[in-house]
Design an enzyme around this catalytic site. Structure first.
Site, PDB file in Angstrom:
ATOM      1  N   ALA A  32      10.342  25.168 -49.495  1.00  0.00           N
ATOM      2  CA  ALA A  32      11.649  25.347 -50.150  1.00  0.00           C
ATOM      3  C   ALA A  32      12.727  25.214 -49.080  1.00  0.00           C
ATOM      4  O   ALA A  32      13.560  26.102 -48.877  1.00  0.00           O
ATOM      5  CB  ALA A  32      11.730  26.683 -50.898  1.00  0.00           C
ATOM      6  N   HIS A  37      16.158  25.682 -42.074  1.00  0.00           N
ATOM      7  CA  HIS A  37      14.883  25.143 -41.567  1.00  0.00           C
ATOM      8  C   HIS A  37      15.118  23.860 -40.774  1.00  0.00           C
ATOM      9  O   HIS A  37      14.539  23.652 -39.709  1.00  0.00           O
ATOM     10  CB  HIS A  37      13.939  24.817 -42.735  1.00  0.00           C
ATOM     11  CG  HIS A  37      13.525  25.985 -43.573  1.00  0.00           C
ATOM     12  ND1 HIS A  37      13.961  26.152 -44.870  1.00  0.00           N
ATOM     13  CD2 HIS A  37      12.719  27.035 -43.320  1.00  0.00           C
ATOM     14  CE1 HIS A  37      13.422  27.244 -45.376  1.00  0.00           C
ATOM     15  NE2 HIS A  37      12.670  27.809 -44.457  1.00  0.00           N
ATOM     16  N   GLN A  61       1.099  37.590 -46.421  1.00  0.00           N
ATOM     17  CA  GLN A  61       2.299  38.315 -45.997  1.00  0.00           C
ATOM     18  C   GLN A  61       3.137  38.804 -47.173  1.00  0.00           C
ATOM     19  O   GLN A  61       4.209  39.377 -46.975  1.00  0.00           O
ATOM     20  CB  GLN A  61       3.140  37.472 -45.044  1.00  0.00           C
ATOM     21  CG  GLN A  61       3.861  36.297 -45.679  1.00  0.00           C
ATOM     22  CD  GLN A  61       4.532  35.439 -44.625  1.00  0.00           C
ATOM     23  OE1 GLN A  61       3.875  34.767 -43.853  1.00  0.00           O
ATOM     24  NE2 GLN A  61       5.861  35.468 -44.595  1.00  0.00           N
ATOM     25  N   GLY A 148      13.825  31.461 -36.697  1.00  0.00           N
ATOM     26  CA  GLY A 148      15.221  31.756 -36.994  1.00  0.00           C
ATOM     27  C   GLY A 148      15.554  33.217 -36.729  1.00  0.00           C
ATOM     28  O   GLY A 148      14.741  34.105 -37.013  1.00  0.00           O
ATOM     29  N   LYS A 150      17.523  34.688 -38.436  1.00  0.00           N
ATOM     30  CA  LYS A 150      17.660  35.222 -39.797  1.00  0.00           C
ATOM     31  C   LYS A 150      16.607  36.314 -40.053  1.00  0.00           C
ATOM     32  O   LYS A 150      16.883  37.314 -40.688  1.00  0.00           O
ATOM     33  CB  LYS A 150      17.508  34.048 -40.775  1.00  0.00           C
ATOM     34  CG  LYS A 150      17.114  34.382 -42.183  1.00  0.00           C
ATOM     35  CD  LYS A 150      18.286  34.868 -42.966  1.00  0.00           C
ATOM     36  CE  LYS A 150      18.033  35.018 -44.438  1.00  0.00           C
ATOM     37  NZ  LYS A 150      16.703  35.350 -44.858  1.00  0.00           N
TER      38      LYS A 150
HETATM   39  P1  AMP Z   1      10.578  30.754 -44.077  1.00  0.00           P
HETATM   40  O1  AMP Z   1      10.294  29.437 -44.697  1.00  0.00           O
HETATM   41  O2  AMP Z   1      11.517  31.606 -44.855  1.00  0.00           O
HETATM   42  O3  AMP Z   1       9.312  31.482 -43.651  1.00  0.00           O
HETATM   43  O4  AMP Z   1      11.365  30.452 -42.737  1.00  0.00           O
HETATM   44  C1  AMP Z   1      10.843  29.594 -41.761  1.00  0.00           C
HETATM   45  C2  AMP Z   1      11.667  29.721 -40.519  1.00  0.00           C
HETATM   46  O5  AMP Z   1      13.012  29.325 -40.803  1.00  0.00           O
HETATM   47  C3  AMP Z   1      11.726  31.166 -39.982  1.00  0.00           C
HETATM   48  O6  AMP Z   1      11.660  31.129 -38.565  1.00  0.00           O
HETATM   49  C4  AMP Z   1      13.075  31.618 -40.471  1.00  0.00           C
HETATM   50  O7  AMP Z   1      13.637  32.650 -39.668  1.00  0.00           O
HETATM   51  C5  AMP Z   1      13.880  30.351 -40.367  1.00  0.00           C
HETATM   52  N1  AMP Z   1      15.055  30.428 -41.233  1.00  0.00           N
HETATM   53  C6  AMP Z   1      15.088  30.760 -42.542  1.00  0.00           C
HETATM   54  N2  AMP Z   1      16.356  30.802 -42.994  1.00  0.00           N
HETATM   55  C7  AMP Z   1      17.151  30.485 -41.941  1.00  0.00           C
HETATM   56  C8  AMP Z   1      18.561  30.373 -41.749  1.00  0.00           C
HETATM   57  N3  AMP Z   1      19.411  30.596 -42.746  1.00  0.00           N
HETATM   58  N4  AMP Z   1      19.012  30.044 -40.523  1.00  0.00           N
HETATM   59  C9  AMP Z   1      18.157  29.830 -39.500  1.00  0.00           C
HETATM   60  N5  AMP Z   1      16.814  29.924 -39.607  1.00  0.00           N
HETATM   61  C10 AMP Z   1      16.314  30.259 -40.805  1.00  0.00           C
END
Ligand code: AMP
Length: 280
Positions: A32, A37, A61, A148, A150
């Site tokens: 998504a 990302h 998780q 991130g 985030k």
């Molecule tokens: P996820 O798909 O949510 O597991 O995120 C994958 C990676 O993208 C993780 O390292 C998150 O911290 C990073 N990420 C998600 N959202 C953001 C954002 N808004 N800004 C920067 N990195 C992000």
């Protein structure tokens, strides 16, 4: 851009790259995909010879099965988006590929980092995160891995994992990418109704409010001010804490070091997190 689905294929191609002395950057995601990302992928492309992006909604998780079931899955759109930044490999494994032994989980002392904030509200979440990232690191053996800010608590936990088990892998922290109105980009934003999306703005607004008032009142006062913004928001605040970035323990007085304000809130059944760094 090569799309691979088998760990054996990754192992083989990774060995040949290492033999040639090529630097591997790794960006784990749950798909998504959004601009947040993509910013990680872009940074990896700049700093490495090869970039591998994984797309895997990691079942271990998720502490709530409804969150796992409803997590947005947009594989075709993700591949289209990635074309613009062009990683060398997209790795999209099935769960059986990553978990040939279904109950596998690694034992690692997270030194309390997993017991605060997200750890209190999402039992077992970080055990699942560490288990899957450990599997990816073991498989890919990246020179650099991109995470991130985030997910600040996750970032600090992954740094600990790397220190303890993958000292050859540098963990690179990437800034939070936000929508123009301030909402931190998140895959879960896609599930918000227009009304929920509007209400969710209180999360970043509370963080920006605290930032604008930093050092103008005590940390406890500023935290209370920020929390009060949630009262009429329709969001259920789970925590709003100013923490030490290393221990993740709450801080109530200025310490002379930089600190981080972290927040988690629910809008309907969707849970959102955000944070902001605060100067020393
Ligand atoms: P996820 O798909 O949510 O597991 O995120 C994958 C990676 O993208 C993780 O390292 C998150 O911290 C990073 N990420 C998600 N959202 C953001 C954002 N808004 N800004 C920067 N990195 C992000």
């Amino acid at each position: 851009m090569n799309i691979l689905t088998k760990t054996a294929e990754i192992r083989e191609i990774r060995s040949s790259w290492h033999e040639k002395g090529l630097r591997i950057g790794f960006v784990p995601t749950m798909g998504a995909l959004h601009q947040g990302h993509l910013s990680l992928v872009q940074q990896s492309k700049q700093e490495n010879d090869i970039t591998i992006v994984s797309i895997f909604v990691n079942p271990t998780q998720f502490n709530e099965s409804s969150d796992f079931v409803n997590y947005p899955r947009t594989e075709d759109a993700d591949i289209e988006l990635l074309k613009a930044v062009n990683p060398e490999v997209i790795f999209i494994p099935l769960a059986t590929e990553m978990y040939p032994e279904p109950n596998h989980s690694i034992e690692l002392d997270l030194e309390g980092l997993d017991r605060v904030m997200e750890g209190k509200f999402r039992q077992g979440h970080f055990a699942g995160v560490v288990t899957i990232v450990d599997k990816f690191f073991d498989l890919i053996q990246p020179d650099r891995a991109y995470f991130g800010q985030k997910d600040f608590q996750q970032l600090q936990i992954i740094r600990l994992l790397a220190t303890k088990r993958y000292p050859q892998t540098s963990i690179i922290a990437c800034p939070i990418i936000r929508e123009p109105d301030g909402l931190a980009m998140s895959s879960r934003n896609a599930r918000l109704t227009a009304d929920q999306r509007e209400r969710s703005l209180v999360i970043s607004q509370a963080l920006f409010h605290l930032e604008s008032r930093w050092k103008k009142a005590t940390i406890s006062e500023l935290t209370e001010e920020a929390k009060s913004l949630f009262l009429s928001s329709g969001l259920e605040l789970e925590y709003f804490e100013v923490v030490d970035p290393l221990s993740l323990n709450p801080v109530y007085e200025y310490t002379g070091s930089s600190l981080v304000a972290c927040v988690a809130a629910r809008v309907g059944e969707i849970r959102l997190i955000d944070n902001i760094s605060l100067p020393a």
